[in-house]
Scaffold this active site. Structure first.
Site, mmCIF file in Angstrom:
data_model
loop_
_atom_site.group_PDB
_atom_site.id
_atom_site.type_symbol
_atom_site.label_atom_id
_atom_site.label_comp_id
_atom_site.label_asym_id
_atom_site.label_seq_id
_atom_site.Cartn_x
_atom_site.Cartn_y
_atom_site.Cartn_z
ATOM 1 N N LYS B 108 3.004 -9.082 -20.646
ATOM 2 C CA LYS B 108 1.921 -8.621 -21.517
ATOM 3 C C LYS B 108 2.269 -7.312 -22.217
ATOM 4 O O LYS B 108 1.977 -7.132 -23.407
ATOM 5 C CB LYS B 108 0.675 -8.441 -20.654
ATOM 6 C CG LYS B 108 -0.508 -7.808 -21.319
ATOM 7 C CD LYS B 108 -1.746 -7.920 -20.423
ATOM 8 C CE LYS B 108 -1.452 -7.608 -18.971
ATOM 9 N NZ LYS B 108 -1.270 -6.181 -18.668
ATOM 10 N N GLU B 193 -3.547 -1.300 -7.660
ATOM 11 C CA GLU B 193 -2.306 -0.542 -7.486
ATOM 12 C C GLU B 193 -2.625 0.789 -6.797
ATOM 13 O O GLU B 193 -3.759 1.275 -6.869
ATOM 14 C CB GLU B 193 -1.695 -0.237 -8.864
ATOM 15 C CG GLU B 193 -1.374 -1.442 -9.714
ATOM 16 C CD GLU B 193 -0.130 -2.166 -9.234
ATOM 17 O OE1 GLU B 193 0.711 -1.531 -8.583
ATOM 18 O OE2 GLU B 193 -0.009 -3.381 -9.512
ATOM 19 N N LYS B 208 -4.953 -7.223 -22.881
ATOM 20 C CA LYS B 208 -5.170 -8.679 -22.890
ATOM 21 C C LYS B 208 -6.082 -9.077 -24.040
ATOM 22 O O LYS B 208 -5.832 -10.055 -24.753
ATOM 23 C CB LYS B 208 -5.771 -9.127 -21.554
ATOM 24 C CG LYS B 208 -4.797 -9.075 -20.388
ATOM 25 C CD LYS B 208 -5.530 -9.350 -19.078
ATOM 26 C CE LYS B 208 -4.577 -9.225 -17.891
ATOM 27 N NZ LYS B 208 -5.317 -9.013 -16.626
ATOM 28 N N GLY B 308 -1.340 -13.146 -9.372
ATOM 29 C CA GLY B 308 -0.855 -13.722 -8.127
ATOM 30 C C GLY B 308 0.474 -14.425 -8.350
ATOM 31 O O GLY B 308 0.743 -14.939 -9.440
#
Lengths: 435, 435
Positions: B108, B193, B208, B308
């Site tokens: 991305k 994170e 996104k 994932g």
């Protein structure tokens, strides 16, 4: 430089007219975003003399009664079949494929009845057959199963794939209507046919499920492989009891790999209790959704309009675009998805939790009798409610079971119905916990 | 006869290892269903001497530190970039495209930063660039926007497209946690994170959204075009007040065509109140969903795992399959989706309903003062609650407004915050009614 693409269309009914209009409105936008300049060259109709809607602009389009005018015209790039019904639609589809024309169709009935012949014609002629609009209208579940999930192994699919029944059950749930009143309302709004049997008995959902399962499990399934039960005997009170237990009643289509039984799947359409907090419970009115579980992607849901003139025409047109983008000399990379063969589980072996309602006399020992019968058949009770009766007379007993086979439930119910304290045939419905 | 397809892979981290394992498990299934025999020929890694997980079978795969070994190998059919980060990943992607190799990427950041160069390289070399895994992991929204919705005109897209923030807000809502505690739990479970800024401040969602909007509206948008607000200042009490009003608070990404303003769109990521009964409210924990409205298809929703190892690897592999099915001499029918240009609405001009919470002294005339300020700025009140205070001291006032511009709300709040009866800075959140 835009690439010209000529469509030959069979059928100018509701969806066909929608496609004509949609294409007029979107031609420029599609040219800008895809580089394709799509137009309809000819339309084959049953009655060339029929008066058409004056708002429908057919300028520059040849209207013909002769299918050969489409099938044999070398300038037509893509054939679109929107006649409906099994024949002569299937014949037209196969003829077009034999003339090396990719075919786009919205015809679920033709695919369900003649899928084998149609797919064989496509692969042996090296051209594509596209049918996104045939199942769940605007929801791109066909493309998703064929492409996006090609890398995965689908474990289970659950769908609310019939708009008529979902509309009726929504009205029974939220407007507290009985089945007959909700059906009448659906008919008035055009969500149900004058003869609603095909929808309310579950056949439409079973046809769709057989196609989805064929793609998802790469095997050939037909409508008759689906254990099918409709919604016409669902009562408002069962919806209300289910509500109190935390469930909604939906006509659920499900296709699952059977755990522990290699190469076997269960295919079922039945009114089913699903937990209120599950996403599928939020699929209301005439909307459709498919919830699936992939071994690697985990859970997914696809939601949208399953029918309607423009949603369906848009799905047809996106297939036309895809077909047009693949008009090369190289054969279309098309595999007959119906080649495999898997076993179908006997529906009576299907295991699930159940909802059970009995209407009984309010007498001492009644509960013991029912619990005794259930115990004899190995059916273990998970929850139980008996309402206080308002006056003397029969009272409802509502219970849910732990996991049992349908056979056990059927056998137990047969015995319960024969008890002299039971005043109405017991009602049993499956519970799907999606676990 | 299966057609052999050789992959050259850049990067062997979490997703790369997932792809290696997934391909080993699914090779036969994919061969049966697609006719492709896919294998990894070479993997380019930073440190060829690094110890790899012993469970990972790399037999028959060349491990190299030299990117040219992939880019220049004529036997490699498809390049897969899973290094992450903008550089050198973008360079590898562009080099592979220049060598006429289709590229699959999950990157991305590279697309957000170098999308123009990458798409230009793809179209000028006539090969495909595939990036389903780069946005919302396993949800096939890229393919859907590029193909299934190519026939339609998208009016609006709404997404819950960041798993970290959705997990945190879910825990704040259902486990009644404050932000810090929910964040800690998310970090412990690997959903956030150690430095959560990129997610919780909304930047990940904005990146996104810029890609989704570029595809949906055929125009070039970058992260900086998105008005972005994170969730770190959301309080448990606002979630509770919203709940009583019938709403859930979600980090909502939205891209809409502005009504009445030709060629202009609004792009926004912000914590937003959405009605509890809306399907997006049922998207919980780390799950993602995109709800969109097409002019012809109407409303649709796509739901699944946004991240994932295996969900992402499965999306990469489905792109590889698609790329491999299009390995013909004919150029890939690829259009640079980033060519158009649309105006971005000034976020302050964005109109919506608002939720407003003020903490005020419980004195006569306070409400009149606040209502007066709102009135001066043309903000009309839709609902209003003041809780009875439990003891002497400040009390919260919670209200919702009718539609106003963000400018009006900002100006009004500035004035309200300056009132001497107001004890805390007012909190304002947008309400999205999806109407």
């Amino acid at each position: 430089m835009a690439k010209p693409v000529a469509i030959g269309l069979f059928g100018l009914g509701n969806i066909g007219s929608g496609l004509v209009s949609l294409l007029q409105e979107r031609r420029k936008g599609i040219r800008d975003s895809t580089g394709l300049s799509i137009s309809i060259k000819a339309i084959c109709v049953k009655d060339t003399g029929k008066q058409r809607d004056a708002a429908l602009s057919l300028e520059g389009i040849r209207i013909t009664g002769d299918p050969q005018a489409i099938v044999q015209d070398p300038d037509i790039d893509v054939a679109v079949e929107l006649m409906g019904g099994v024949e002569p639609a299937s014949e037209m589809i196969i003829k077009a494929l034999q003339h090396k024309k990719p075919v786009v169709t919205a015809n679920k009935a033709a695919l369900a009845a003649k899928g084998d012949e149609i797919f064989t014609a496509a692969s042996s002629n090296g051209v594509g057959i596209f049918f996104e609009a045939a199942v769940c209208g605007s929801i791109p579940i066909i493309r998703v199963l064929q492409e996006s999930l090609a890398s995965d192994s689908i474990q289970a699919m659950f769908g609310i794939i019939n708009g008529t029944t979902n509309y009726i059950l929504t009205k029974m749930t939220f407007d507290s209507k009985e089945y007959d009143a909700a059906l009448k309302e659906a008919q008035k709004l055009g969500f149900a046919e004058p003869d609603p049997a095909f929808d309310v008995l579950g056949n439409d959902a079973a046809q769709k499920l057989s196609i989805l399962a064929s793609l998802g499990f790469q095997s050939r399934f037909a409508e008759k492989d689906v254990s099918t039960e409709g919604i016409s005997s669902i009562k408002k009170k069962d919806i209300q009891y289910a509500d109190r237990l935390g469930y909604r009643i939906k006509l659920l289509a499900s296709a699952k790999r059977c755990r522990g039984v290699e190469n076997t799947v269960s295919l079922r359409v039945a009114p089913t209790l699903i937990p209120k907090q599950h996403l599928l419970s939020g699929v209301l009115n005439e909307l459709n959704a498919i919830f699936l579980v992939g071994k690697y992607v985990g859970e997914q849901m696809y939601y949208g309009k399953g029918a309607g003139q423009y949603p369906t025409a848009a799905a047809v047109l996106s297939d036309v675009i895809f077909a047009a983008q693949h008009l090369t000399d190289a054969p279309f990379p098309f595999r007959n998805p119906f080649l495999g063969s898997k076993e179908i589980q006997d529906p009576l072996d299907g295991v699930s939790r159940f909802y059970l309602r009995c209407i009984v006399l309010d007498k001492p020992g009644v509960l013991a009798k029912i619990a005794g019968v259930l115990g004899t058949h190995g059916v273990s009770i998970a929850s139980f409610t008996q309402e206080e009766r308002s006056a003397s007379g029969p009272v409802p007993i509502v219970l849910t079971t732990h996991e049992v086979s349908e056979r056990q439930i059927h056998d137990a119910i047969k015995e319960i119905d024969a008890l002299d304290v039971v005043k109405e045939k017991a009602v049993s419905l499956r519970i799907e916990d999606f676990s």
